[in-house]
Write a protein that holds these residues in place. Structure first.
Motif, PDB file in Angstrom:
ATOM      1  N   PRO A 176       0.822  -1.215   0.000  1.00 40.32           N
ATOM      2  CA  PRO A 176       0.000   0.000   0.000  1.00 40.32           C
ATOM      3  C   PRO A 176       0.858   1.269   0.000  1.00 40.32           C
ATOM      4  CG  PRO A 176      -0.806  -1.568   1.625  1.00 40.32           C
ATOM      5  CD  PRO A 176       0.502  -2.098   1.136  1.00 40.32           C
ATOM      6  N   GLU A 177       0.416   2.269  -0.750  1.00 47.05           N
ATOM      7  CA  GLU A 177       1.161   3.530  -0.826  1.00 47.05           C
ATOM      8  C   GLU A 177       1.284   4.181   0.542  1.00 47.05           C
ATOM      9  OE1 GLU A 177       0.889   7.917  -3.000  1.00 47.05           O
ATOM     10  OE2 GLU A 177      -0.536   6.341  -3.512  1.00 47.05           O
ATOM     11  N   ALA A 178       0.214   4.085   1.330  1.00 46.04           N
ATOM     12  CA  ALA A 178       0.247   4.705   2.657  1.00 46.04           C
ATOM     13  C   ALA A 178       1.326   4.075   3.533  1.00 46.04           C
ATOM     14  CB  ALA A 178      -1.116   4.562   3.332  1.00 46.04           C
ATOM     15  N   TYR A 179       1.570   2.784   3.350  1.00 49.25           N
ATOM     16  CA  TYR A 179       2.624   2.115   4.129  1.00 49.25           C
ATOM     17  C   TYR A 179       3.992   2.642   3.727  1.00 49.25           C
ATOM     18  CZ  TYR A 179       5.512  -1.630   6.054  1.00 49.25           C
ATOM     19  OH  TYR A 179       6.461  -2.329   6.741  1.00 49.25           O
ATOM     20  N   THR A 180       4.191   2.826   2.432  1.00 55.04           N
ATOM     21  CA  THR A 180       5.464   3.343   1.941  1.00 55.04           C
ATOM     22  C   THR A 180       5.718   4.758   2.456  1.00 55.04           C
ATOM     23  OG1 THR A 180       5.232   2.002  -0.060  1.00 55.04           O
ATOM     24  CG2 THR A 180       6.806   3.821  -0.141  1.00 55.04           C
ATOM     25  N   GLY A 183       4.657   4.395   6.979  1.00 53.12           N
ATOM     26  CA  GLY A 183       4.977   3.264   7.830  1.00 53.12           C
ATOM     27  C   GLY A 183       3.720   2.526   8.264  1.00 53.12           C
ATOM     28  N   LEU A 184       3.889   1.487   9.075  1.00 55.35           N
ATOM     29  CA  LEU A 184       2.761   0.635   9.444  1.00 55.35           C
ATOM     30  C   LEU A 184       1.705   1.384  10.251  1.00 55.35           C
ATOM     31  CD1 LEU A 184       1.360  -2.090   9.524  1.00 55.35           C
ATOM     32  CD2 LEU A 184       2.765  -2.688  11.507  1.00 55.35           C
ATOM     33  N   ALA A 185       2.111   2.053  11.315  1.00 53.16           N
ATOM     34  CA  ALA A 185       1.140   2.752  12.159  1.00 53.16           C
ATOM     35  C   ALA A 185       0.385   3.816  11.373  1.00 53.16           C
ATOM     36  CB  ALA A 185       1.844   3.374  13.362  1.00 53.16           C
ATOM     37  N   GLY A 186       1.100   4.554  10.529  1.00 50.56           N
ATOM     38  CA  GLY A 186       0.459   5.575   9.723  1.00 50.56           C
ATOM     39  C   GLY A 186      -0.522   4.986   8.728  1.00 50.56           C
ATOM     40  N   ALA A 187      -0.167   3.860   8.116  1.00 47.90           N
ATOM     41  CA  ALA A 187      -1.068   3.220   7.158  1.00 47.90           C
ATOM     42  C   ALA A 187      -2.329   2.724   7.845  1.00 47.90           C
ATOM     43  CB  ALA A 187      -0.354   2.065   6.466  1.00 47.90           C
ATOM     44  N   LEU A 188      -2.185   2.162   9.033  1.00 54.86           N
ATOM     45  CA  LEU A 188      -3.359   1.688   9.771  1.00 54.86           C
ATOM     46  C   LEU A 188      -4.275   2.848  10.149  1.00 54.86           C
ATOM     47  CD1 LEU A 188      -1.650  -0.942  12.118  1.00 54.86           C
ATOM     48  CD2 LEU A 188      -3.064  -1.410  10.101  1.00 54.86           C
ATOM     49  N   ALA A 189      -3.692   4.000  10.431  1.00 56.04           N
ATOM     50  CA  ALA A 189      -4.483   5.176  10.794  1.00 56.04           C
ATOM     51  C   ALA A 189      -5.232   5.763   9.606  1.00 56.04           C
ATOM     52  CB  ALA A 189      -3.574   6.233  11.416  1.00 56.04           C
ATOM     53  N   GLU A 190      -4.860   5.342   8.396  1.00 54.44           N
ATOM     54  CA  GLU A 190      -5.488   5.858   7.185  1.00 54.44           C
ATOM     55  C   GLU A 190      -6.696   5.027   6.754  1.00 54.44           C
ATOM     56  OE1 GLU A 190      -4.407   8.613   4.975  1.00 54.44           O
ATOM     57  OE2 GLU A 190      -3.636   9.119   6.952  1.00 54.44           O
ATOM     58  N   GLY A 191      -7.162   4.135   7.593  1.00 53.74           N
ATOM     59  CA  GLY A 191      -8.253   3.231   7.225  1.00 53.74           C
ATOM     60  C   GLY A 191      -9.601   3.922   7.138  1.00 53.74           C
ATOM     61  N   THR A 192      -9.812   4.701   6.092  1.00 53.86           N
ATOM     62  CA  THR A 192     -11.057   5.454   5.937  1.00 53.86           C
ATOM     63  C   THR A 192     -12.125   4.671   5.181  1.00 53.86           C
ATOM     64  OG1 THR A 192     -10.110   6.478   3.946  1.00 53.86           O
ATOM     65  CG2 THR A 192      -9.890   7.678   6.034  1.00 53.86           C
ATOM     66  N   SER A 227      -3.018  -5.949   5.863  1.00 56.94           N
ATOM     67  CA  SER A 227      -2.259  -7.040   5.243  1.00 56.94           C
ATOM     68  C   SER A 227      -0.768  -6.887   5.471  1.00 56.94           C
ATOM     69  CB  SER A 227      -2.547  -7.111   3.742  1.00 56.94           C
ATOM     70  OG  SER A 227      -1.895  -6.071   3.026  1.00 56.94           O
ATOM     71  N   MET A 228      -0.321  -5.704   5.926  1.00 56.46           N
ATOM     72  CA  MET A 228       1.095  -5.484   6.210  1.00 56.46           C
ATOM     73  C   MET A 228       1.471  -5.928   7.632  1.00 56.46           C
ATOM     74  SD  MET A 228       2.087  -4.437   3.319  1.00 56.46           S
ATOM     75  CE  MET A 228       3.803  -4.175   3.796  1.00 56.46           C
ATOM     76  N   VAL A 229       0.497  -6.297   8.430  1.00 55.62           N
ATOM     77  CA  VAL A 229       0.767  -6.805   9.776  1.00 55.62           C
ATOM     78  C   VAL A 229       1.054  -8.298   9.640  1.00 55.62           C
ATOM     79  CG1 VAL A 229      -0.141  -7.119  12.096  1.00 55.62           C
ATOM     80  CG2 VAL A 229      -0.761  -5.084  10.784  1.00 55.62           C
ATOM     81  N   LEU A 230       2.329  -8.667   9.736  1.00 55.38           N
ATOM     82  CA  LEU A 230       2.733 -10.035   9.418  1.00 55.38           C
ATOM     83  C   LEU A 230       3.434 -10.759  10.558  1.00 55.38           C
ATOM     84  CD1 LEU A 230       4.160  -9.270   5.856  1.00 55.38           C
ATOM     85  CD2 LEU A 230       2.006 -10.421   6.378  1.00 55.38           C
ATOM     86  N   THR A 231       4.077 -10.035  11.437  1.00 54.95           N
ATOM     87  CA  THR A 231       4.875 -10.660  12.482  1.00 54.95           C
ATOM     88  C   THR A 231       4.392 -10.223  13.866  1.00 54.95           C
ATOM     89  OG1 THR A 231       6.481  -8.852  12.583  1.00 54.95           O
ATOM     90  CG2 THR A 231       6.865 -10.577  10.923  1.00 54.95           C
ATOM     91  N   ALA A 232       4.960 -10.847  14.881  1.00 51.46           N
ATOM     92  CA  ALA A 232       4.623 -10.464  16.261  1.00 51.46           C
ATOM     93  C   ALA A 232       4.985  -9.017  16.520  1.00 51.46           C
ATOM     94  CB  ALA A 232       5.339 -11.385  17.247  1.00 51.46           C
ATOM     95  N   ASP A 233       6.103  -8.551  15.963  1.00 57.09           N
ATOM     96  CA  ASP A 233       6.498  -7.151  16.131  1.00 57.09           C
ATOM     97  C   ASP A 233       5.479  -6.223  15.468  1.00 57.09           C
ATOM     98  OD1 ASP A 233       8.750  -7.884  17.527  1.00 57.09           O
ATOM     99  OD2 ASP A 233      10.105  -7.732  15.807  1.00 57.09           O
ATOM    100  N   ASP A 234       4.950  -6.631  14.317  1.00 56.15           N
ATOM    101  CA  ASP A 234       3.936  -5.816  13.642  1.00 56.15           C
ATOM    102  C   ASP A 234       2.672  -5.711  14.490  1.00 56.15           C
ATOM    103  OD1 ASP A 234       5.638  -5.531  11.472  1.00 56.15           O
ATOM    104  OD2 ASP A 234       4.735  -7.194  10.358  1.00 56.15           O
TER     105      ASP A 234
END
Length: 279
Positions: free
Chosen positions: A117-121, A124-133, A143-150
């Protein structure tokens, strides 16, 4: 007595939970299931059972937990495999308990990861998740949440300020969402019911006893030893006492079950209870 291959699979799976082999053999004779199936016909029926779109999404996770590249290709091709599943497979993300080494990726799947996703690029992850409009945007970000750290980063982002509702839902219906985080997103019975309706189950025992229709569930469980051998025992343990209590050594009850399983719309326990009562 003529039966479809799905009927034969269902009855044989349940017969495998009977302790007394003499009883099992009598039932096989009574129901006309003593012979063997054509291997090609059996494989076709099993693949049909696997690729149905009605299977719960948690089923795909149980297969991924085997960390088997060949099994991962079956998950990739499943109708319910969304961007998360395909991204995880393409990156070789391990799901087996305690495993950290990457899983090999089949040659045909290399380079097939869904677009990032462009928002992830950009954020980052937190910013992309915050863009969930919208749900589509939220699912792509999730879909970018893949690991325990994510998952830990997603939890911190939500704690800092609740993530959008679409994002929370997209994360909640991920079968690998940590239970504590899902509970933070919602613990009302209606929310829990919606999550279950979305196909997120506690485990194979829940699938075996609570999903429907029974014939489809049993067809998938016959694949358990091949697709999710580490977890199929949970389903068998949940069904074994029900087989004993409602079917047991009653040949007529088994005969009724063989007659109705293909068209029965309820759960596997309801199928066994009904068959025992009708007999």
């Amino acid at each position: 007595m003529l039966h479809t291959i799905r009927t034969r699979q269902a009855v044989r799976f349940l017969l495998g939970l009977v302790d007394d082999e003499d009883t099992a053999e009598r039932v096989r004779t009574r129901t006309g299931l003593s012979g063997s199936d054509d291997p090609s016909e059996l494989r076709g029926a099993r693949l049909s059972a696997w690729f149905t779109g009605t299977a719960p999404v948690s089923l795909l996770l149980w297969v991924l937990e085997e960390d088997d590249p060949e099994l991962n290709t079956l998950v990739w091709r499943h109708p319910r495999a969304d961007e998360f599943f395909r991204r995880a497979i393409a990156r070789g993300v391990p799901f087996g308990a305690g495993r950290t080494a990457p899983v090999a990726v089949e040659a045909r799947l290399r380079g097939s990861e869904p677009p990032v996703p462009e928002a992830y690029t950009r954020y980052g992850l937190a910013g992309a998740l915050a863009e969930g409009t919208s749900m589509a945007v939220a699912r792509r970000a999730a879909s970018m949440v893949l690991t325990a750290d994510d998952w830990a980063e997603a939890a911190r982002a939500d704690a800092a300020g609740p993530l959008p509702g679409y994002t929370r839902w997209a994360l909640a219906v991920r079968p690998d969402c940590p239970p504590a985080l899902r509970a933070r997103f919602g613990d009302h019975p209606k929310f829990t019911h919606r999550v279950r309706r979305a196909g997120v189950l506690a485990g194979p025992a829940s699938y075996a006893t609570g999903w429907e229709p029974a014939g489809q569930v049993l067809s998938v469980l016959t694949l358990g030893a091949e697709l999710f051998p580490r977890r199929v025992g949970e389903a068998e343990d949940a069904l074994r006492p029900l087989v004993r209590d409602h079917l047991g050594d009653r040949e007529e009850a088994w005969a009724v079950l063989a007659q109705v399983v293909d068209t029965f719309h309820g759960t596997v326990p309801e199928l066994m209870i009904t068959s025992g009562a009708l007999a």
